[in-house]
Design a protein around this motif. Structure first.
Motif, short mmCIF file in Angstrom:
data_model
loop_
_atom_site.label_atom_id
_atom_site.label_comp_id
_atom_site.label_asym_id
_atom_site.label_seq_id
_atom_site.Cartn_x
_atom_site.Cartn_y
_atom_site.Cartn_z
N ARG A 307 0.83 -1.21 0.00
CA ARG A 307 0.00 0.00 0.00
C ARG A 307 0.86 1.26 0.00
NH1 ARG A 307 -5.44 -0.91 0.95
NH2 ARG A 307 -5.95 -3.02 1.63
N GLY A 311 0.98 3.96 -3.01
CA GLY A 311 0.71 5.39 -2.77
C GLY A 311 1.80 6.27 -3.37
N GLN A 315 1.42 9.04 -6.48
CA GLN A 315 1.87 10.42 -6.33
C GLN A 315 2.72 10.85 -7.52
OE1 GLN A 315 3.71 11.19 -2.55
NE2 GLN A 315 4.29 13.29 -3.07
#
Length: 359
Positions: A307, A311, A315
Motif C-alpha cells: 500500500r 501510494g 503520487q
C-alpha cells in the motif's frame, strides 16, 4: 344418485336401506404437468449432486494429483464465465449511457483490461484447436506449458506464486539494459540541471538506493521530447521496454510503439481512477495485483508495504500528464523497481546490448 355426484349407501339391516344420497367430489390423484416437471428436475438435480460428490471423493482418494487439476480446471471455467458475464454487463452499460473506458470506475476498468488479456489467450487456444484431432494436442500442450497457454484462473495456488515469480524475473532482465540507455543519453540532455539530476539518479539506482519522489519528479521535463521521447526510441529500446512490461517484443517497430503508448495510457487511466477510489478501499488481493501490474513483485511483500509503495507510485503518476506520462513510464520502471533489483543481482548478469556493465 345425484347428477354429477355419487351415492352413499349405509346398510343398517340385512336387506339394506338407503340412508343418504350425498354428492361428493372425485379425488384428483395426479399432480399437474408443471408440478411433475419440477419434481422430476429436483430429483435429477439431487441425484446428479450425489453422483458428482461420489465422483469427487473417488478422484481425491485414488488420483489426488489429477483431482487438483480437475477441480482447478472446473473452477477456472466458472470464474471465466462469471468474468464474461460481468464484462458483458459493463459493456452494455457503456453502450447504453455512452460511457468511455476512462470514465468507468477503477474496478470496472481493471476488470475489462484483465478480461481482454484473458480472452485473447483463450481465442488463440480455440483457433489452434480447430483442425481435426488438434484438440487432443492442445490439451497436452496446456498440461505441459500451463504458464504460457493458460490464464491465471486455471493455475493452481502454487503455480500462481511460481509463475508470477518467473514473469517478474523475465522483466527484471531488461532493467539493466534500460538503465544503460539512460546513462548513454545523459550527454544528449541539453539542460544542465536536468543532466545533473539524471546523473545523480542513475548513480543512486546503480547503488541499489531507492530514489525519492522528488528525485523522479525533477526529471519529468526530460520525457516530453528528444532524446527520451517515445517517438525517438529505437526498436531495440522499445523491445526492452516491452519485456519490462510483460508485452511481447516480437512485433514490428510501429506496432511496438503503438502498443507501448496504449498500455501506458491504460495504466495512467487506472491510476487516476484509483486515486478517486482511494487505496484504502482496495482489498489485499487488489493491492497486490495493482502493484504487480506496475512492476513490483508483490507476491512476497506484506500488504502494508504494498500500500505504501502504491501510494508513492500514484503520487508520481498523477504528477505526469499527457506525453510526459507515456514517455516517463520507462523512467518509472527503471528507477522505482530497478534499484531493488540491482541491490541483489550479480554484476556479471548486468551486461547490456550497449556493451556496458551496471556495477
Amino acid at each position: 344418485m345425484s347428477p354429477g355426484g355419487c351415492s352413499l349407501f349405509v346398510l343398517d339391516s340385512p336387506g339394506g336401506a338407503l340412508v343418504s344420497d350425498l354428492p361428493c367430489r372425485s379425488s384428483n390423484l395426479h399432480l399437474s404437468p408443471k408440478a411433475d416437471v419440477k419434481s422430476l428436475l429436483s430429483y435429477v438435480v439431487t441425484k446428479t449432486k450425489a453422483i458428482n460428490g461420489k465422483y469427487h471423493r473417488f478422484l481425491s482418494r485414488h488420483f489426488p494429483r489429477f483431482y487438483i487439476l480437475y477441480t482447478t480446471f472446473m473452477k477456472g471455467l466458472q470464474m471465466l464465465w462469471a468474468d464474461a458475464k460481468k464484462a458483458r454487463r459493463i459493456k452494455a452499460n457503456m453502450w447504453k449511457h455512452n460511457i468511455k473506458f476512462h470514465q468507468l470506475s477503477y474496478r470496472e476498468m481493471e476488470h475489462l483490461r484483465q478480461f481482454r488479456r484473458n480472452i485473447t489467450k483463450c481465442v488463440f487456444l480455440g483457433i489452434i484447436s480447430i483442425p481435426p484431432f488438434a484438440n487432443y494436442l492442445v490439451f497436452l500442450l496446456m498440461y505441459l506449458f500451463p504458464r504460457q497457454l493458460l490464464i491465471q484462473h486455471f493455475w493452481t495456488p502454487k503455480q500462481q506464486i511460481d509463475f508470477l515469480d518467473i514473469y517478474h524475473a523475465l522483466r527484471k532482465q531488461s532493467h539493466p539494459e534500460i538503465l544503460c540507455y539512460l546513462e548513454k543519453i545523459i550527454p544528449l540532455i541539453s539542460d544542465v540541471g536536468l543532466r545533473w539530476h539524471m546523473t545523480e539518479l542513475c548513480t543512486k539506482v546503480q547503488r541499489g538506493t531507492h530514489p525519492a519522489i522528488h528525485d523522479i519528479l525533477a526529471l519529468r521535463e526530460c520525457f516530453s521530447n528528444h532524446p527520451l521521447g517515445m517517438d525517438q526510441l529505437r526498436a531495440f529500446q522499445m523491445k526492452a521496454l516491452s519485456r519490462a512490461m510483460l508485452l511481447t517484443p516480437y512485433l514490428p517497430s510501429l506496432l511496438l510503439r503503438h502498443r507501448l503508448k496504449s498500455h501506458t495510457t491504460v495504466i495512467h487511466q487506472l491510476d487516476k481512477a484509483l486515486v478517486k477510489l482511494g487505496i484504502a478501499q482496495l482489498t489485499a488481493q487488489e493491492v497486490k495485483s495493482a502493484c504487480y501490474l506496475r512492476g513490483l513483485n508483490s507476491t512476497h511483500i506484506a500488504e502494508e508495504r504494498c500500500r505504501t509503495w502504491l501510494g508513492e507510485w500514484l503520487q508520481i503518476s498523477c504528477s505526469l500528464k499527457g506525453r510526459r506520462y507515456v514517455n516517463g513510464w520507462m523512467f518509472l520502471r527503471c528507477t522505482g523497481n530497478l534499484a531493488k533489483h540491482l541491490s541483489t543481482c550479480n554484476p556479471k548478469d548486468s551486461k547490456s546490448r550497449f556493451g556496458k556493465k551496471v556495477h
